[in-house]
Scaffold this active site. Structure first.
Site, PDB file in Angstrom:
ATOM      1  N   ASP A 189      52.396  51.592  21.864  1.00 28.79           N
ATOM      2  CA  ASP A 189      52.323  52.320  20.946  1.00 28.79           C
ATOM      3  C   ASP A 189      53.841  52.163  20.060  1.00 28.79           C
ATOM      4  O   ASP A 189      54.404  52.449  21.105  1.00 28.79           O
ATOM      5  CB  ASP A 189      51.098  53.064  20.690  1.00 28.79           C
ATOM      6  CG  ASP A 189      50.033  52.583  20.715  1.00 28.79           C
ATOM      7  OD1 ASP A 189      49.153  51.889  21.079  1.00 28.79           O
ATOM      8  OD2 ASP A 189      48.919  54.129  20.536  1.00 28.79           O
ATOM      9  N   ASP A 190      53.812  52.495  18.582  1.00 23.27           N
ATOM     10  CA  ASP A 190      54.352  52.769  18.039  1.00 23.27           C
ATOM     11  C   ASP A 190      55.953  51.870  18.332  1.00 23.27           C
ATOM     12  O   ASP A 190      57.200  52.420  17.520  1.00 23.27           O
ATOM     13  CB  ASP A 190      55.078  54.234  18.399  1.00 23.27           C
ATOM     14  CG  ASP A 190      53.892  55.535  18.099  1.00 23.27           C
ATOM     15  OD1 ASP A 190      53.174  54.747  17.455  1.00 23.27           O
ATOM     16  OD2 ASP A 190      53.720  56.039  18.531  1.00 23.27           O
ATOM     17  N   HIS A 194      49.769  49.248  14.275  1.00 21.65           N
ATOM     18  CA  HIS A 194      49.314  50.535  14.175  1.00 21.65           C
ATOM     19  C   HIS A 194      49.763  50.953  13.655  1.00 21.65           C
ATOM     20  O   HIS A 194      49.411  52.285  13.336  1.00 21.65           O
ATOM     21  CB  HIS A 194      50.074  51.001  15.550  1.00 21.65           C
ATOM     22  CG  HIS A 194      50.143  52.579  16.220  1.00 21.65           C
ATOM     23  ND1 HIS A 194      48.200  52.254  16.728  1.00 21.65           N
ATOM     24  CD2 HIS A 194      50.754  53.640  16.231  1.00 21.65           C
ATOM     25  CE1 HIS A 194      48.639  53.440  17.265  1.00 21.65           C
ATOM     26  NE2 HIS A 194      49.718  53.945  16.864  1.00 21.65           N
ATOM     27  N   HIS A 232      51.376  55.619  10.729  1.00 21.70           N
ATOM     28  CA  HIS A 232      50.897  56.340  11.368  1.00 21.70           C
ATOM     29  C   HIS A 232      50.248  57.552  11.657  1.00 21.70           C
ATOM     30  O   HIS A 232      50.608  58.199  11.282  1.00 21.70           O
ATOM     31  CB  HIS A 232      51.825  56.760  12.805  1.00 21.70           C
ATOM     32  CG  HIS A 232      51.482  57.061  13.966  1.00 21.70           C
ATOM     33  ND1 HIS A 232      51.158  58.377  14.354  1.00 21.70           N
ATOM     34  CD2 HIS A 232      51.481  56.134  15.022  1.00 21.70           C
ATOM     35  CE1 HIS A 232      50.839  57.958  15.680  1.00 21.70           C
ATOM     36  NE2 HIS A 232      50.761  57.163  16.173  1.00 21.70           N
ATOM     37  N   HIS A 244      53.737  53.635  25.466  1.00 18.89           N
ATOM     38  CA  HIS A 244      54.697  54.007  24.390  1.00 18.89           C
ATOM     39  C   HIS A 244      55.658  53.197  24.673  1.00 18.89           C
ATOM     40  O   HIS A 244      56.417  53.896  25.120  1.00 18.89           O
ATOM     41  CB  HIS A 244      55.085  55.601  23.735  1.00 18.89           C
ATOM     42  CG  HIS A 244      53.929  56.187  22.937  1.00 18.89           C
ATOM     43  ND1 HIS A 244      52.649  56.688  24.128  1.00 18.89           N
ATOM     44  CD2 HIS A 244      52.739  56.105  21.408  1.00 18.89           C
ATOM     45  CE1 HIS A 244      51.691  56.877  23.362  1.00 18.89           C
ATOM     46  NE2 HIS A 244      51.417  56.863  21.991  1.00 18.89           N
TER      47      HIS A 244
END
Length: 301
Positions: A105-106, A156, A160, A247
């Site tokens: 993620d991210d 995603h 966020h 991540h």
């Protein structure tokens, strides 16, 4: 008896011990600092020393042409699968062999995502990267590298944000801006979506036009920021069908992957994207549903 001489000897002895203690303390402090300094040479050397036997563990395999003649050879880094399951093609995924999906993620991040892609490619593995808007716009070349490596790009959201707190228009904007950035960079659409914080409700599920992917194994890499802690947690708890959350914005996560992927392969796990995991498990990812793990059909004993 010369008292002065004895006192002098004692003083010299004490000085010697003080010097030794000083050297030990200073050396310990330096090693500690080098170990935990991001990107430190000692730290990199230490991980290379400990994990090279796993990373380099391989056997040779041969590829034949249509006439049965040997064409070329390569390094087959799925040693356990070869020895245990008789696998002969490093690119092939066997639906009868345990498999997991690594998800990140991210990102993307040109440095850490790039390192992760190198390990994935070296071990005939793929993963799913859930990207956020600003990084997707800033690093289009990294998006291209993800796609070129055969990995999956998921959405995603742009900023966020918790989608359950947003209006329909705001949710649409959060999703569409990421889709446009990925499409512009790779020419392809995102295939799955992970709502930030894993937060969703029926309204969110009803609005999202891609399957919602959560996770079953949370590495908490954002909390520990320690490669060995991440590796040990995964190896202690992983099971067939897991969707593993990580991540790709931390140096420690990239370090963990350099250790973890070869060790998972040694234990017999195949590492695939989320969509591949579903396909090989005979599952169809549906809209308006959220998936935390993907189990295959029960096999007859």
């Amino acid at each position: 008896m010369d008292i002065r001489k004895i006192l002098k000897q004692i003083k010299n002895l004490n000085n010697r011990y003080v010097y030794i203690i000083y050297v030990v303390v200073v050396t310990t402090i330096c090693l500690f600092a080098a170990q935990f300094a991001p990107g430190g040479r000692f730290r990199n050397w230490y991980y290379d020393l400990i994990n090279k036997p796993n990373i380099n563990k391989e056997i040779e395999y041969a590829v034949e042409d249509r006439d049965g003649q040997e064409m070329n050879q390569g390094a087959f880094l799925t040693y356990y699968r070869y020895e245990t399951f008789g696998a002969t093609n490093p690119e092939e995924v066997d639906e009868n062999v345990p498999m997991v999906a690594l998800t990140f993620d991210d990102g993307p991040n040109p440095d850490y995502t790039g390192r992760i892609l190198e390990v994935l490619k070296a071990n005939y593995s793929r993963a799913t990267f859930f990207v956020v808007g600003p990084n997707a716009e800033k690093y289009p070349d990294t998006l291209k590298a993800i796609s070129a490596a055969g990995c999956e790009i998921g959405n995603h959201t742009y900023n966020h944000k918790n989608l359950t707190n947003l209006s329909e228009e705001e949710i649409e904007e959060q999703v569409d801006k990421v889709n446009r950035a990925v499409k512009k960079a790779t020419g392809e659409d995102t295939t799955v979506i992970r709502p930030p914080y894993g937060a969703y409700n029926n309204q969110v599920l009803g609005q999202l036009m891609e399957p919602v992917i959560l996770w079953d194994l949370d590495t908490e890499d954002w909390k520990s920021r320690n490669a060995q802690t991440i590796v040990e947690h995964v190896l202690d708890t992983v099971k067939d069908g897991d969707i593993i959350l990580m991540h790709d914005i931390y140096d420690s996560t990239a370090e963990a992957i350099e250790i973890l992927i070869p060790r998972l392969k040694e234990q017999g796990y195949q590492i695939v994207s989320v969509s591949e995991l579903a396909r090989y498990k005979g599952k169809e990812l549906e809209l308006n549903k959220a998936y935390g793990e993907i189990e295959g059909p029960v096999k007859d004993e």
